[in-house]
Design an enzyme around this catalytic site. Structure first.
Site: not given
Length: 1437
Positions: A1403-1405
């Site tokens: 989710t961070c990328a």
């Protein structure tokens, strides 16, 4: 040999490997540059196949592209466009081939991305002037050159260098390419094509255009409007002149029939009138020649339009003796300016401009025609009609006083109706007629106090002015009129008139030598030091003079940093040493660096400067000064270790007030005043090799990461605790100031080289710059008063802001233009200092003059009509002021009129678009995308117009302004830096990253991050602790969860999502609920916070349903529940504010009525809120309306004595007694209904009117006032809520919770990046695109939350998602390469893919790992299972 590889290059252009395709494009570009003078070779290169493949690649950047096989990086894309344009210029056959294959349509699609004021987030192509120039060069080359008989010099509108070659200086740096560039214009050497030679191929091309009229028709209809738009909104002279040349060719080769078609879409006459009024006489000459050609093709039509649009007026101006005199003066000025003049010099007309204008007028306007009659009378029919109507208004100057205001109002309404007809009937009045008739001034007088008797009070005058405006809008915008209304036409012409009149300055920054242009260049410039010479003020004897040294300091440092550096070096031994300096005091207290200052390099690189002594100073003193100037670096081996030791000595002794070494003191101890210094003092006395060496070392140091402690949140304690890991040991609290660390490092190695000592000297302008205040936030003692050009400058001002402010004042005094400013980095700037006295106390406490946001905006309310001034500091003498005032009046009244018709929340999009000025939006966007302008301070008009007339700017520009001015300079620069990264990577498609993200790229705005670890099981209680700790901090909040490994953007977005859902639970009893009636359990008084089940957020059945958006329910009577509700609203305010500050999304759609009430409170009435019950509860409003009608009829019958009839009245068949109405808030018996009546008392006909008033007050008035106040109080902890005033309520909701959109296949292919095993042509990717395009609203929300952590997209949709959504191939279990030791594995069966591996995400990328499912059905089943069951935890995948 080169020709042999052309077929291979042609084939490679079809590949899906982006890197390979880009290398092939570079080869094609270099071959084209080498063969540009050989038409035969160029024809060999640009065969049919290569042209087809090249155009396919170019279409990937087109806004209308259906498929995107490969996207090129911006430099490669621009190089390919340049190569194709070179081929078209070299050979008419190639140009003809490109035109037949629709190259003009592809170029138009890319140029359309910049034809708007702000390119969309997903369309970063054509943002640089280099790319625009090459596209326009291609567009121009698609048509034959203009014959020499038409103009002497075919490239008349293209500025060129004296050698005839396009260079960086002439093509990009003239007239401020920094406004539009994202990359530098390539410094290339390319000869201009000899278009004046009419070869056989050129003649054949012209004959082909004559034979096949469809080619020129398609070219003209496609590009005509775009070329005019780009010309009007570009600030780059080369781009504008290429636009003009393309238009010239288009108009020349178009047939009269084509011209008639073009005139229906966009009149050329007003465009030519603007060009004829251009100060550049040679541009005016080109426009004059174009006008002659148009009159020859369509004389009857253009005679009329030239008179109507003001072309003839411009001819009269050019014919005047004053114009001839101005022309002579301009020629003298051009000779004086020299070769760097931005004025094109290739037009060499044998006739004077005035003489040619006179001949044109005699030839075409002397005959007995209607146009000639208008010309002789000096006015058109429309202009005369407008003048006559305006003179008859009661507000006209000299109009007789009318005692009967009612009769005057009726007469004025009729006159205004006729004025609307003049504007709308047939072709309507032109902008020139609107300006020339004085209609704008007449409307301004009529909508204010014009013509009203002096016997009326100001309040009465305001009422009459409001009535006049209301009557006019009612006539000009009748119900159901739509786009055909007179208001629609009037507003459009008023905006055009303002665009013609306005002269708002655009600050054009110039990066230092060697820096690129555009966003990346302006950001990197902030890491380049500025050269200062610190001079003792005349008459100052208590301080030494330091003017023998040149100091290097970073632009974002403040003058306080200079003071801390300078004080120990210039104080005399006989002067008592003051209290410890700021840096030493803060270091002793162990305080941290301010989180809102640019971090990272601030502790090492951003506090560096070099003190170098002039050649006439003693050499011993120079060596000593270089040796004793320390560096802010931590100890390393070798040279850097010596530099760190020097810094340590400075922090321990020198900065605290110790005198400088004896040799240095001798060099500075002269009592006489220093000799005057020239402002343009150069660096000739400094060793350039040493300087370059210092800067090289300065720019390539690694960033020092800042401590980021993880605070564990335990809801059962009073606050958070830091984790036990070493990461949090001794870490500072977020937002606390921190000077460079004084620890570490011993004495410098005496054996260090001179070069090392000089590099050490280059590192220090203010070792104490990290702390400008002590640990308690109080300013330390002020030592100096600094001045530039004799004007005192606050010590809290940044260096770049102070220098730019002084330069602006100097330009204002001398009449210079902002675009004529000198390069800040090319000059040694002199700053004077003197000792501060008691009268100077507090001068150093001035805040840094960053770009300010909007403080209060009056957007609605009739009180806005009572003044003839805009609610801002914009001077009334500003050109176009009256037009702005009228536009604002019409905007306000249009809102009120629509609200009265029950359409208050549905302002027509077509009318809002008419109020928008794309020219102003483009101007402001350029300023906001320039880091140097942001750092020095935006021009005053930016905030003034945003405050008074926000409707002039598009939503995207207002959003940029909000984020650029509301949260401080560091955050503004960080967002700008991220924008540059996104624009550099978004276009790479399946390729790599951007060069701006490489390790060596300096970062000028790195914010502190505050990491917090909390429990999913108690989000609400944890949120209270988190916001109490972080709401007032400027550090970026990052969330982690206990027992999970995930960290970063995804968990943080999910935290806001979970919190938003928890705050919407029915059990909290915060909101009005349109859903099912709450159960008995929900009515229980539960004071505790509600925990989200399994950490996935509240189930949908437990959340309130608000069809009109979340709006507070009336406040409960019980004190404990009242206080709990207010506590939650304060939490909501802090959470929404923090989400806005950090650029996060919060899934809470608040009612527009709630935002109206909150903004009205935040702006102290500057934005009025007329909230009605129907805005929050339409069903209740309908019931109250029926009861209101009943009581009106009841009172009327009672007043007539018809008591029996009154008693028999019914509401929906029931008498008022049968309704059993009680004195209580409908649906909310726990709330108190005011009015002085006991709760539960029956309501009869006599009490009904009071009951209705009390219910309305409880619903949208006093019953929700405290909740709104608590929300504003929570948000005020984060930022000033008044900066949201330029937005409508729905726009604020989009900022807070994002947007939704329907996904089409083409859009998904364009905005999704396929990588690491996948391409856009891969079968699984095709399955995924089809599945996503078929998702319903609920499944789309689930997918987005699964991939990003938030169920909605940011403003701008999928195109604006950052990081970009990326899909990669996931190796399934048992697949080769995914088994221990990479041992061979059996083939993966279809059944394994159906029931085995699931998709996973980072989710961070925004990284989706998708197994290569063999069927669409299998992928859909696995994907749906994953997105609905794979949430609630962040683990390794």
């Amino acid at each position: 040999m080169v020709a042999e590889v052309i077929p291979n290059l042609t084939n490679i252009l079809q590949y899906q490997d982006t890197k390979l395709v880009e290398h092939a494009c570079v080869c094609v570009s270099r071959i084209a540059d080498s063969w540009s003078h050989n038409a035969d070779r160029m024809r060999t290169l640009f065969g049919d196949s290569l042209v087809e493949n090249s155009l396919s690649l170019l279409s990937a950047g087109s806004s209308g592209a259906d498929t995107v096989p490969v996207k090129l990086s911006p430099p490669t894309y621009t190089a390919l466009v340049r190569a194709i344009g070179t081929g078209a210029n070299a050979s008419p056959e190639i140009a003809s081939k490109l035109l037949e294959r629709g190259a003009h349509k592809i170029a138009n699609g890319v140029l359309t991305c910049v034809a708007t004021a702000v390119p969309s987030p997903g369309s970063p192509y054509a943002r640089s002037s280099d790319q625009q120039y090459e596209l326009l060069n291609l567009v121009s080359a698609l048509l034959p050159s203009l014959p020499e008989a038409v103009t002497r010099g075919p490239e008349a509108c293209t500025p060129s260098s004296p050698t005839g070659r396009v260079t960086r200086q002439t093509a990009a740096k003239e007239e401020g390419d920094a406004q539009m560039d994202d990359s530098p214009v390539a410094e290339r050497v390319r000869s201009a094509a000899p278009e004046c030679v009419r070869s056989e191929a050129m003649l054949a091309f012209e004959a082909k255009l004559e034979a096949d009229s469809e080619l020129i028709t398609s070219y003209a209809t496609t590009l005509y409007g775009t070329l005019i738009h780009v010309h009007e909104h570009s600030s780059n002279s080369a781009v504008r002149h290429k636009c003009m040349l393309s238009l010239w060719k288009l108009l020349y080769y178009s047939t009269p029939a084509n011209l008639e078609v073009l005139l229906r879409t966009s009149p050329i006459s007003s465009f030519l009138a603007g060009l004829l009024g251009n100060e550049d006489k040679e541009v005016a000459m080109a426009a004059l020649i174009i006008a002659e050609q148009l009159l020859e093709k369509l004389p009857d039509i253009f005679r009329k339009y030239f008179m109507k649009e003001g072309v003839v007026h411009q001819l009269d101006r050019l014919m005047s003796p004053e114009a001839d005199a101005d022309e002579g003066d301009a020629d003298e000025g051009a000779r004086a300016r020299g070769p760097r003049s931005p004025r094109p010099t290739s037009i060499r007309s044998t006739l004077k401009l005035g003489q040619r204008a006179r001949e044109l007028k005699i030839a075409h306007f002397a005959a007995s025609t209607d146009a000639a009659d208008d010309c002789n009378s000096g006015a058109t029919k429309g202009l005369r009609q407008l003048k006559e109507l305006c003179s008859q208004l009661s507000s006209a100057p000299g109009a007789p006083a009318n005692a009967d205001l009612e009769a005057a109002a009726v007469n004025d309404a009729a006159l205004l109706g006729k004025l609307v007809l003049v504007l709308t009937e047939d072709e309507g009045a032109s902008t020139f007629e609107l300006l020339g008739s004085g209609t704008i001034e007449a409307l301004k007088r009529h909508f204010t106090f014009g013509g009203l008797p002096d016997t009326l009070s100001n309040s009465e005058k305001g009422d009459w002015a409001s009535r006049r405006l209301r009557d006019f809008v009612s006539v000009a915008m009748p119900p159901g009129s739509g786009v055909s209304s007179g208001l629609h036409e009037l507003v459009g012409k008023l905006c055009q008139a303002y665009n013609v009149l306005e002269r708002l300055p655009v600050v054009q920054s110039t990066p230092p030598p060697g820096a690129s242009s555009g966003i990346a260049g302006s950001l990197s410039a902030l890491a380049h030091p500025i050269k200062l010479r610190l001079c003792r003020a005349s008459g100052e004897r208590s301080l030494r003079d330091y003017s023998g040294n040149v100091v290097l300091i970073e632009p974002l440092e403040t003058l306080q940093s200079v003071e801390d550096f300078l004080w120990p070096r210039v104080q005399r031994p006989d002067v008592p040493a003051p209290a410890p300096g700021r840096a030493e005091a803060d270091a002793a207290k162990g305080k941290g660096k301010r989180a809102d200052e640019p971090a990272g390099r601030m502790t090492r690189s951003m506090t560096k400067a070099a003190a170098k002594v002039d050649t006439d100073a003693p050499s011993k003193g120079k060596d000593k000064a270089l040796e004793d100037a320390p560096d802010a670096a931590a100890p390393h081996d070798g040279a850097k270790g010596a530099r760190a030791s020097a810094l340590t000595r400075a922090l321990r002794g020198d900065v605290g007030g110790s005198p400088p070494p004896a040799e240095e003191a001798d060099a500075m101890d002269a009592d006489e005043d220093p000799p005057p210094l020239d402002e343009d003092d150069s660096m000739d006395d400094i060793d350039e090799d040493d300087y370059a060496h210092d800067l090289d070392d300065y720019e390539h140091e690694e960033e020092v990461p800042m401590a980021e402690p993880v605070k564990d949140i335990d809801p059962g304690t009073d606050g958070g605790r830091e984790s036990d890991g070493g990461e949090s040991a001794g870490a500072p609290d977020p937002g606390v100031e921190r000077p460079p660390s004084p620890t570490g490092g011993g004495e410098a190695d005496a054996g260090g080289s001179a070069g090392e000592r000089k590099r050490a000297a280059a590192s220090y302008a203010a070792a104490a710059a990290g702390g400008s205040k002590d640990g308690k936030g109080k300013a330390s003692e002020q030592h100096f008063v600094f001045s530039i050009d004799g004007r005192d400058v606050p010590t809290g001002m940044t260096i770049i802001s102070a220098l730019n402010g002084a330069l602006a004042e100097r330009n204002a005094e001398t009449g210079g233009q902002p675009s004529q400013q000198r390069r800040l980095w090319d000059t040694v700037h002199s700053i004077s200092y003197r000792r501060a006295t008691d009268s100077d106390a507090g001068a150093g406490d001035a805040e840094r003059p960053e770009s300010k946001g909007v403080t209060a905006v009056g957007c609605t309310g009739s009180h806005a009509h009572s003044s003839d001034a805009l609610p801002c500091s914009l001077a009334k003498c500003t050109p176009g002021y009256d037009a702005l005032l009228v536009l604002r009046r019409l905007w306000l009244q249009a809102h009120e009129t629509l609200a009265a018709r029950g359409l208050g929340g549905d302002f027509p999009a077509h009318l809002a678009a008419r109020f928008t000025s794309t020219k102003l939006s483009s101007k402001l966007s350029r300023q906001l995308q320039d880091a140097l302008v942001l750092s020095a301070g935006l021009p005053e008009w930016c905030a003034q117009l945003m405050q008074a007339c926000p409707f002039l700017f598009t939503f995207e520009v207002r959003r940029q302004f909000f984020y650029g001015t509301s949260f401080g300079l560091p955050r503004a620069l960080q967002r700008l830096q991220q924008q540059g990264v996104d624009s550099g990577t978004a276009e790479r498609g399946n390729g790599g990253g951007s060069r701006h993200t490489q390790r060596g790229e300096p970062r000028v705005a790195r914010l502190q991050r505050q990491k917090v670890r909390l429990s999913r099981g108690d989000i609400m209680a944890s949120a209270f602790k988190v916001m109490d700790m972080c709401a007032g901090s400027t550090a970026t909040l990052e969330i982690e969860y206990f027992q999970e490994v995930g960290t970063g953007l995804g968990p943080t977005l999910e935290f806001y999502t979970l919190l938003g859902h928890s705050l919407q639970e029915r059990k909290l009893k915060l909101w009005r609920d349109d859903g099912d009636v709450p159960s008995a359990q929900n009515d229980m008084d539960t004071d505790g916070a509600v925990a989200s089940k399994q950490g996935k957020g509240a189930p949908e059945a437990e959340m309130v349903r608000a069809n009109c958006g979340l709006f507070p329910r009336p406040l409960a009577t019980k004190a404990s529940r009242r206080e709990r509700a207010l506590k939650h609203f304060r939490l909501l305010g802090s959470s929404v504010g923090k989400a806005l500050q950090d650029g996060r999304l919060m899934d809470m759609h608040l009612s527009p009525a709630f935002w109206d009430l909150a903004l009205a409170r935040a702006t102290d009435g500057g934005r009025a809120a007329d909230v009605r019950v129907s805005d929050v509860d339409p069903a209740l409003a309908a019931t109250l309306a029926k009861l209101g009608a009943y009581v009106d009829e009841y009172d009327a019958l009672q007043s007539q004595g018809r008591h029996s009839e009154a008693k028999a009245l019914a509401v929906d068949g029931a008498t008022i007694e049968d309704l059993c109405i009680e004195w209580a808030v409908p649906g909310y018996r726990d709330a108190e209904l005011g009015g002085g009546v006991a709760q539960g008392t029956g309501v009869g006909p006599a009490e009904l009117r009071s009951y209705l008033v009390a219910v309305k007050d409880a619903t949208v008035g006093a019953g929700v006032e405290q909740q709104v106040a608590a929300f504003c109080e929570g948000m005020a902890k984060v930022f000033d809520m008044r900066t949201l005033a330029p937005f409508s309520a729905e726009e604020i909701n989009e900022l807070v919770c994002g947007c939704t959109e329907r996904w089409a296949k083409a859009m998904l292919v364009e905005h999704i990046k396929f990588d690491h095993g996948y391409t856009a042509a891969s079968a699984p990717c095709g399955f995924l695109v089809e599945i996503l395009s078929e998702l319903g609203a609920d499944d789309q929300r689930a997918f987005l939350r699964f991939v990003t952590g938030a169920p909605r997209l940011p403003p701008g949709g999928l195109a604006a998602l950052s990081p970009r959504l990326t899909v990669v191939r996931k190796h399934v279990s048992g697949e080769a390469g995914n088994t221990p030791n990479n041992s061979p594995s059996p083939a993966v069966s279809k059944q394994m893919l159906l029931t085995g591996d699931l998709p996973s995400v980072m989710t961070c990328a925004n990284y989706l790992k998708m197994p290569p499912y063999s069927t669409k059905a299998a992928m859909r089943e696995r994907l749906m299972y994953a997105i609905h069951n794979g949430q609630g935890s962040f683990d390794l995948s």
